[in-house]
Design a protein around this motif. Sequence first.
Motif, PDB file in Angstrom:
ATOM      1  N   ASN A 133       0.847  -1.193   0.000  1.00 42.59           N
ATOM      2  CA  ASN A 133       0.000   0.000   0.000  1.00 42.59           C
ATOM      3  C   ASN A 133       0.884   1.246   0.000  1.00 42.59           C
ATOM      4  OD1 ASN A 133      -2.713   0.855   0.052  1.00 42.59           O
ATOM      5  ND2 ASN A 133      -2.524   1.419   2.202  1.00 42.59           N
ATOM      6  N   PRO A 134       0.503   2.282  -0.753  1.00 40.86           N
ATOM      7  CA  PRO A 134       1.259   3.537  -0.685  1.00 40.86           C
ATOM      8  C   PRO A 134       1.221   4.102   0.730  1.00 40.86           C
ATOM      9  CG  PRO A 134      -0.283   3.577  -2.517  1.00 40.86           C
ATOM     10  CD  PRO A 134      -0.604   2.371  -1.702  1.00 40.86           C
ATOM     11  N   CYS A 135       2.336   4.665   1.153  1.00 44.74           N
ATOM     12  CA  CYS A 135       2.425   5.196   2.517  1.00 44.74           C
ATOM     13  C   CYS A 135       3.521   6.256   2.532  1.00 44.74           C
ATOM     14  CB  CYS A 135       2.756   4.064   3.483  1.00 44.74           C
ATOM     15  SG  CYS A 135       2.852   4.573   5.184  1.00 44.74           S
ATOM     16  N   LEU A 165       6.626   7.707   6.224  1.00 48.09           N
ATOM     17  CA  LEU A 165       6.877   6.642   7.193  1.00 48.09           C
ATOM     18  C   LEU A 165       8.327   6.676   7.653  1.00 48.09           C
ATOM     19  CD1 LEU A 165       5.368   3.310   7.357  1.00 48.09           C
ATOM     20  CD2 LEU A 165       7.807   3.211   7.001  1.00 48.09           C
ATOM     21  N   ASP A 166       8.555   6.499   8.932  1.00 52.74           N
ATOM     22  CA  ASP A 166       9.909   6.415   9.481  1.00 52.74           C
ATOM     23  C   ASP A 166      10.332   4.945   9.438  1.00 52.74           C
ATOM     24  OD1 ASP A 166      12.262   6.417  10.908  1.00 52.74           O
ATOM     25  OD2 ASP A 166      11.406   7.322  12.717  1.00 52.74           O
ATOM     26  N   ALA A 167      11.150   4.588   8.460  1.00 52.73           N
ATOM     27  CA  ALA A 167      11.546   3.195   8.246  1.00 52.73           C
ATOM     28  C   ALA A 167      12.287   2.596   9.441  1.00 52.73           C
ATOM     29  CB  ALA A 167      12.396   3.075   6.988  1.00 52.73           C
ATOM     30  N   SER A 168      12.863   3.419  10.289  1.00 55.35           N
ATOM     31  CA  SER A 168      13.575   2.890  11.454  1.00 55.35           C
ATOM     32  C   SER A 168      12.606   2.248  12.456  1.00 55.35           C
ATOM     33  CB  SER A 168      14.383   3.995  12.142  1.00 55.35           C
ATOM     34  OG  SER A 168      13.527   4.932  12.762  1.00 55.35           O
ATOM     35  N   ARG A 180       3.404  -5.843  20.404  1.00 58.67           N
ATOM     36  CA  ARG A 180       2.058  -5.622  20.928  1.00 58.67           C
ATOM     37  C   ARG A 180       1.925  -4.197  21.470  1.00 58.67           C
ATOM     38  NH1 ARG A 180      -0.201 -10.425  24.017  1.00 58.67           N
ATOM     39  NH2 ARG A 180      -0.205 -11.086  21.858  1.00 58.67           N
ATOM     40  N   PHE A 181       0.836  -3.549  21.121  1.00 60.92           N
ATOM     41  CA  PHE A 181       0.463  -2.193  21.535  1.00 60.92           C
ATOM     42  C   PHE A 181       1.352  -1.102  20.936  1.00 60.92           C
ATOM     43  CE2 PHE A 181      -0.901  -4.887  25.184  1.00 60.92           C
ATOM     44  CZ  PHE A 181      -2.245  -4.866  24.887  1.00 60.92           C
ATOM     45  N   TYR A 182       2.221  -1.440  19.991  1.00 63.25           N
ATOM     46  CA  TYR A 182       3.072  -0.427  19.368  1.00 63.25           C
ATOM     47  C   TYR A 182       2.265   0.358  18.348  1.00 63.25           C
ATOM     48  CZ  TYR A 182       6.774   1.888  16.877  1.00 63.25           C
ATOM     49  OH  TYR A 182       7.558   2.843  16.305  1.00 63.25           O
ATOM     50  N   ARG A 183       2.397   1.674  18.400  1.00 58.08           N
ATOM     51  CA  ARG A 183       1.797   2.552  17.392  1.00 58.08           C
ATOM     52  C   ARG A 183       2.872   3.520  16.945  1.00 58.08           C
ATOM     53  NH1 ARG A 183      -3.820   4.261  20.004  1.00 58.08           N
ATOM     54  NH2 ARG A 183      -2.570   6.113  20.203  1.00 58.08           N
ATOM     55  N   ALA A 184       3.111   3.570  15.656  1.00 58.61           N
ATOM     56  CA  ALA A 184       4.184   4.414  15.125  1.00 58.61           C
ATOM     57  C   ALA A 184       3.946   5.889  15.428  1.00 58.61           C
ATOM     58  CB  ALA A 184       4.327   4.203  13.627  1.00 58.61           C
ATOM     59  N   ASP A 185       2.701   6.325  15.370  1.00 53.03           N
ATOM     60  CA  ASP A 185       2.373   7.721  15.628  1.00 53.03           C
ATOM     61  C   ASP A 185       1.718   7.817  16.996  1.00 53.03           C
ATOM     62  OD1 ASP A 185       1.602  10.339  15.708  1.00 53.03           O
ATOM     63  OD2 ASP A 185       0.468  10.299  13.841  1.00 53.03           O
ATOM     64  N   SER A 186       2.493   8.186  18.004  1.00 52.31           N
ATOM     65  CA  SER A 186       1.976   8.238  19.371  1.00 52.31           C
ATOM     66  C   SER A 186       0.970   9.361  19.576  1.00 52.31           C
ATOM     67  CB  SER A 186       3.123   8.388  20.372  1.00 52.31           C
ATOM     68  OG  SER A 186       3.830   9.584  20.113  1.00 52.31           O
ATOM     69  N   ARG A 219       9.729   0.633   0.748  1.00 49.48           N
ATOM     70  CA  ARG A 219      10.597   1.066  -0.359  1.00 49.48           C
ATOM     71  C   ARG A 219       9.834   2.035  -1.248  1.00 49.48           C
ATOM     72  NH1 ARG A 219      12.204  -4.931  -1.956  1.00 49.48           N
ATOM     73  NH2 ARG A 219      13.365  -5.423  -0.091  1.00 49.48           N
ATOM     74  N   GLN A 220      10.468   3.114  -1.560  1.00 51.37           N
ATOM     75  CA  GLN A 220       9.952   4.100  -2.516  1.00 51.37           C
ATOM     76  C   GLN A 220       8.488   4.468  -2.254  1.00 51.37           C
ATOM     77  OE1 GLN A 220      10.796   2.217  -6.261  1.00 51.37           O
ATOM     78  NE2 GLN A 220      12.983   2.633  -6.107  1.00 51.37           N
ATOM     79  N   GLY A 221       8.166   4.719  -0.980  1.00 53.68           N
ATOM     80  CA  GLY A 221       6.821   5.160  -0.631  1.00 53.68           C
ATOM     81  C   GLY A 221       5.768   4.067  -0.568  1.00 53.68           C
ATOM     82  N   ILE A 222       6.194   2.804  -0.582  1.00 53.55           N
ATOM     83  CA  ILE A 222       5.264   1.675  -0.522  1.00 53.55           C
ATOM     84  C   ILE A 222       5.607   0.816   0.689  1.00 53.55           C
ATOM     85  CG2 ILE A 222       4.406  -0.397  -1.702  1.00 53.55           C
ATOM     86  CD1 ILE A 222       3.747   2.006  -3.345  1.00 53.55           C
TER      87      ILE A 222
END
Length: 87
Positions: free
Chosen positions: A18-20, A23-26, A34-40, A72-75
Amino acid sequence: MQFMLVRRGKNAVIRISNPCSGLDASQLPHYFDRFYRADSSCARATGGTGIGLSTAKAIVTRHHGYITNDYRQGIISFTVSLPQSSQ
């Protein structure tokens, strides 16, 4: 969104992409925690609880498979590999 299902040897492989943007690839290694959300900053009402990918990993692992992600490349892509039944 792109969806792919193929057979690789004795495994069935599913890949969903999916396009995205932005995103912080790190953070990718933590996506299955469990319970991890990239955007707190996301509220629970709009951001979810952070258990979907950890549940998917538990199900796939229970069936002797594996699940991975990459960006990769926005995907962003998630790949699941499961052994096929011998029945």
